[in-house]
Design a protein around this motif. Structure first.
Motif: not given
Length: 128
Positions: A47-50, A107-112
């Motif tokens: 949704s952020y365009g990544e 525990d860092m989400v890079l893409f979801h």
């Protein structure tokens, strides 16, 4: 006599000198290796365009993830549910339409991305 000798030499040398060896047909046997791996390639946009590009090799049980100009090579993990691949630092998972790529150490989400499942049409109810 010299003229006769020169004439005989010309008769002998001219036909042999003018013969060019015929070009032999070149046979180039270049067999391209057949890629029999079962590979799927998907590009997802959140949704952020990544954008994330995921290439899964089902034959070798590997996944390659391209995100923000970096490439991550991961190995499929059979202990985790559905399709999950990881290495020492990163983990990619595709579970029930949720696509997640995270850095495991912090525990860092890079893409979801949560994929919307297409409706099969209106639900049919049985009538008696």
């Amino acid at each position: 006599m010299k003229k006769l000798l020169a004439l005989i030499l010309l008769i002998i040398l001219i036909p042999t000198a003018c013969k060019h060896p015929g070009k032999e047909a070149e046979t180039i046997a270049s067999a391209l290796p057949e890629n029999k791996d079962n590979i799927t390639k998907n590009i997802y946009v959140d949704s952020y365009g990544e954008k994330i590009e995921v290439i899964i090799n089902h034959t070798k049980n590997t996944a390659t993830v391209h995100l923000n100009g970096k490439t991550y090579d991961l190995k499929k993990s059979d202990a985790l549910p559905e399709y999950t691949a990881s290495n020492e630092e990163y983990q990619y998972s595709e579970i029930k339409g949720n696509i997640t790529f995270l850095k495991k150490n912090v525990d860092m989400v890079l893409f979801h991305l949560k994929k919307n499942k297409k409706d099969a049409g209106p639900a049919k109810m049985a009538s008696y």
